[in-house]
Design an enzyme around this catalytic site. Sequence first.
Site, short mmCIF file in Angstrom:
data_model
loop_
_atom_site.label_atom_id
_atom_site.label_comp_id
_atom_site.label_asym_id
_atom_site.label_seq_id
_atom_site.Cartn_x
_atom_site.Cartn_y
_atom_site.Cartn_z
N LYS A 54 41.99 48.78 44.85
CA LYS A 54 41.42 47.02 45.67
C LYS A 54 42.48 48.23 47.04
CE LYS A 54 39.65 43.81 42.82
NZ LYS A 54 39.00 42.31 43.07
N GLN A 98 43.14 38.01 42.41
CA GLN A 98 42.07 37.75 41.34
C GLN A 98 42.46 37.31 39.91
OE1 GLN A 98 41.17 41.28 41.40
NE2 GLN A 98 40.56 41.16 39.45
N ASP A 121 36.89 36.49 48.87
CA ASP A 121 36.16 36.41 47.58
C ASP A 121 34.85 35.84 47.55
OD1 ASP A 121 36.94 38.28 45.36
OD2 ASP A 121 38.54 37.24 45.18
N1 GUN Z 1 37.72 39.54 38.84
C1 GUN Z 1 36.67 40.19 38.33
N2 GUN Z 1 36.02 40.22 39.36
C2 GUN Z 1 36.76 39.47 40.33
C3 GUN Z 1 36.64 39.66 41.98
O1 GUN Z 1 35.55 40.23 42.18
N3 GUN Z 1 37.25 38.91 42.40
C4 GUN Z 1 38.50 38.75 42.06
N4 GUN Z 1 39.44 38.19 42.97
N5 GUN Z 1 39.03 38.58 40.75
C5 GUN Z 1 38.19 39.07 39.71
#
Ligand code: GUN
Length: 281
Positions: A54, A98, A121
């Site tokens: 990311k 995350q 998110d």
């Molecule tokens: N863990 C799995 N998918 C995601 C996501 O889209 N965002 C975040 N922050 N954690 C995740």
Amino acid sequence: MTAQLLDGKAAAAAILAEVAAGVAALLAAGGRRPHLAAVLVGDDPASQTYVRMKRRNAEEVGIESSDHRLPASATTDEVKELVRGLNAESRVSAILVQMPLPPQVDAGAVIECVDPPKDVDGFHPYNAGRLALGDPAVLPCTPAGILELLDRNQIPVDGRRAVVVGRSNIVGKPLALLLLNRHATVTVCHSHTRDLPALCREAEILVAAVGKTFYIGPDWVRPGATVIDVGVNRLDGRLVGDVDPAVAQVAGWLTPNPGGVGPMTRAMLVRNTLLAAERRS
Ligand code: GUN
């Protein structure tokens, strides 16, 4: 029949180029460079890889990023304190925590601590509520990426029968709402659903987000359906999805996995970061 591939890598590359142009335009207009702060708690190798990818995508398009780590033993209060500090930092336009968090950390409390405009998110109850009301502010990245992939391949959603297998707060629930907001007729299935194969066979758009290797077989799929595979599972040291590869013989469209939904999720994250920075300027 062999399904046409919904190439997430290609669509994501196009989105990253659009975001790069957006960042340049924001800077040219005197705005601040967008900044993505990534919070990682613990040492789960998969989460570390996701955060690294990311941040790499962000930096590729001119978005600054920073890494904020806490040990696996961190308490809810420690994670909340870190998030509050990032809320207060004016250079930070977007915060990503995350998931999953270690079991002793109250994930809901941490999510509620993120300033909603910085919640890249779209997990905060304010943003989740806006989505449920059909007036979204920040769209969750994986669901938004799936809609974007359908749109960029001219796959219609309006009036179609969509079945989402999985009801997580990250994918299943928000995706069902997004599809509903786009006028699909949506069924959400889960571990208590009876006669799941029959329901799946009704789907013109079938989304698998359950986390079970090759769970959806070819006999569960309506011929010509669009099948979206969100699963990330490990099998003999490689990553595989929730959809049996033999589904390609039945479906009309299918996301490759890897190379389908994953790159779209990351592309939407950088797009959300740019949008957050634009709203602040
Ligand atoms: N863990 C799995 N998918 C995601 C996501 O889209 N965002 C975040 N922050 N954690 C995740």
